[in-house]
Scaffold this active site. Structure first.
Site, PDB file in Angstrom:
ATOM      1  CB  THR A 125      -0.928   0.015   1.222  1.00 21.18           C
ATOM      2  OG1 THR A 125      -1.766  -1.142   1.180  1.00 21.18           O
ATOM      3  CG2 THR A 125      -1.793   1.263   1.236  1.00 21.18           C
TER       4      THR A 125
ATOM      5  CE  LYS B 219      -6.220  -1.069  -1.103  1.00 18.39           C
ATOM      6  NZ  LYS B 219      -6.981  -2.037  -0.282  1.00 18.39           N
TER       7      LYS B 219
ATOM      8  CE  LYS C  50      -5.748   2.097   1.849  1.00 23.22           C
ATOM      9  NZ  LYS C  50      -7.063   1.424   2.024  1.00 23.22           N
TER      10      LYS C  50
ATOM     11  CG  ASP D 260      -9.359   1.578  -1.072  1.00 21.46           C
ATOM     12  OD1 ASP D 260     -10.511   1.919  -1.390  1.00 21.46           O
ATOM     13  OD2 ASP D 260      -9.075   1.102   0.039  1.00 21.46           O
TER      14      ASP D 260
ATOM     15  CD  GLU E 252      -9.840  -2.260  -2.316  1.00 23.71           C
ATOM     16  OE1 GLU E 252     -10.535  -2.517  -1.307  1.00 23.71           O
ATOM     17  OE2 GLU E 252      -8.602  -2.165  -2.309  1.00 23.71           O
TER      18      GLU E 252
ATOM     19  CG  ASP F  99     -13.041  -2.589   1.385  1.00 20.07           C
ATOM     20  OD1 ASP F  99     -13.415  -3.492   2.162  1.00 20.07           O
ATOM     21  OD2 ASP F  99     -12.027  -1.910   1.609  1.00 20.07           O
TER      22      ASP F  99
ATOM     23  CE  LYS G  84     -10.178  -4.579   3.525  1.00 22.49           C
ATOM     24  NZ  LYS G  84     -10.271  -3.138   3.864  1.00 22.49           N
TER      25      LYS G  84
ATOM     26  CB  CYS H 149      -5.530  -7.634   5.881  1.00 24.89           C
ATOM     27  SG  CYS H 149      -4.081  -6.648   5.425  1.00 24.89           S
TER      28      CYS H 149
ATOM     29  CG  ASP I 294      -4.145  -4.725   0.120  1.00 22.80           C
ATOM     30  OD1 ASP I 294      -2.931  -4.623   0.361  1.00 22.80           O
ATOM     31  OD2 ASP I 294      -4.991  -3.880   0.490  1.00 22.80           O
TER      32      ASP I 294
ATOM     33  CG  ASP J 213      -0.106  -4.062   2.500  1.00 19.23           C
ATOM     34  OD1 ASP J 213      -1.246  -4.156   3.011  1.00 19.23           O
ATOM     35  OD2 ASP J 213       0.290  -3.026   1.931  1.00 19.23           O
TER      36      ASP J 213
END
Length: 332
Positions: free
Chosen positions: A129, A153, A155, A180, A206, A229, A251, A279, A301, A303
């Site tokens: 991320t 990924k 944000k 995301d 996402e 999500d 998740k 997660c 994902d 991490d």
């Protein structure tokens, strides 16, 4: 069925510092409080870890209290299937459910994947991320991360997202990218935003709109797959997601455990939805059971431990973002 005589549940809160800070549209975190549940029986101990779902109003304290309230039911021998009916989805049920999986693995000498009736897990490629920030900051972070991690990924937040993705692509020209939006595209033209990301090779978007406002996606044909999500917690949400999203992010903390996560994955795939496994911020104990579900996922994902300043003893091994199945000394 095994006897539950002498079975005992204890729960505690642990605090783990983040490496630097973890920034998303809702704010920054410099630490994560996780709840660890231990269930012991006849000299065996199973462990589970969960992180509170903050957008559900959960806290580490409320999760611990909810888990402790199940101590009598655990002592009486409640199983994983009955747990689904006895508790609502969420972090507390996750911690108990995965602790029961671990306990059964330790007690029987069979790995959790065998008990679940799935194939022995293989290593999976996880995203790494890149926290939300100004384009220059994200470009620098991506340049450094791409030396190690081939899948990033990002944000995002809404305003300025195209500049952020363009900057990351400059910093990491060869990396695979997923993004995301963290509900930040509500009120924006989702198809136009997605189309603007196509030249940068983005594979997945996402949660573009706020959970509960998924109707805004009705009739849209995004050129990049959309992934639910916050809008998809467990199987009860699948009907609302079908036709609006092309994938769901599973998740364990949202779903309320490995038991529900495996069932959710199976039902989602039967409906033609792609899978992502994600997660919360967590240690290796939190992601170890997720690796079983990740075997079925197109995107992974997990991490969380890589974003912490330290991890547990005998952690999940990562090699260039590839997560290896946990050793039984950790979980399962």
């Amino acid at each position: 069925m095994p006897t539950a005589e002498g079975r005992r549940l204890v729960a505690r809160i642990e605090t783990w510092p983040v490496a630097g800070s973890f920034v998303i549209a809702r704010g920054a975190k410099t630490r994560v409080d996780v709840v660890v549940v231990e269930i012991s029986e006849a000299g065996h101990r199973g462990r589970g870890e969960a992180t509170a779902i903050y957008y559900h109003g959960e806290s580490a304290e409320s999760v611990r209290a909810q888990a402790e309230a199940m101590a009598d039911a655990i002592a009486e021998g409640i199983g994983r299937d009955d747990l689904l009916r006895a508790m609502p989805r969420g972090a507390a049920r996750n911690a108990i459910d995965v602790a029961l999986w671990d306990l059964d693995a330790k007690r029987t000498g069979r790995p959790a994947w065998s008990l679940a009736g799935v194939a022995e897990p293989m290593p999976v490629q996880s995203a790494f991320t890149i926290s939300l920030g100004e384009p220059d900051r994200m470009e620098a972070d991506a340049r450094a991360a791409a030396l190690v991690y081939p899948l990033l990924k990002l944000k995002l937040a809404g305003e300025g997202d195209i500049d952020r993705v363009a900057a990351v692509r400059r910093g990491a020209p060869e990396a695979r990218l997923i993004v995301d939006a963290n509900e930040g595209w509500t009120g924006r033209d989702v198809v136009a935003e997605a189309a603007a990301l196509l030249p940068y090779g983005v594979e997945l978007i996402e949660q573009p709109v706020r959970a509960g406002e998924d109707r805004l996606l009705d009739g849209l044909r995004s050129p990049i797959p959309l992934c639910a999500d916050e809008s998809c917690q467990d199987r009860a949400d699948l009907a609302r997601c079908a036709g609006r999203y092309q994938a769901i992010n599973i998740k364990l903390d949202k779903a309320g455990g490995l038991t529900e996560a495996l069932a959710l994955a199976a039902e989602a795939r039967s409906m033609g939805l792609e899978l992502m496994v994600g997660c919360m911020l967590s240690t290796s104990l939190g992601i170890a059971p997720a690796i079983l579900v990740a075997q079925q996922a197109r995107w992974v994902d997990i991490d969380g431990p890589l974003l912490l300043a330290s991890d547990r003893d005998d952690p999940v091994r990562f090699d260039r973002g590839v997560a290896y199945p946990a050793r039984p000394s950790l979980w399962g």
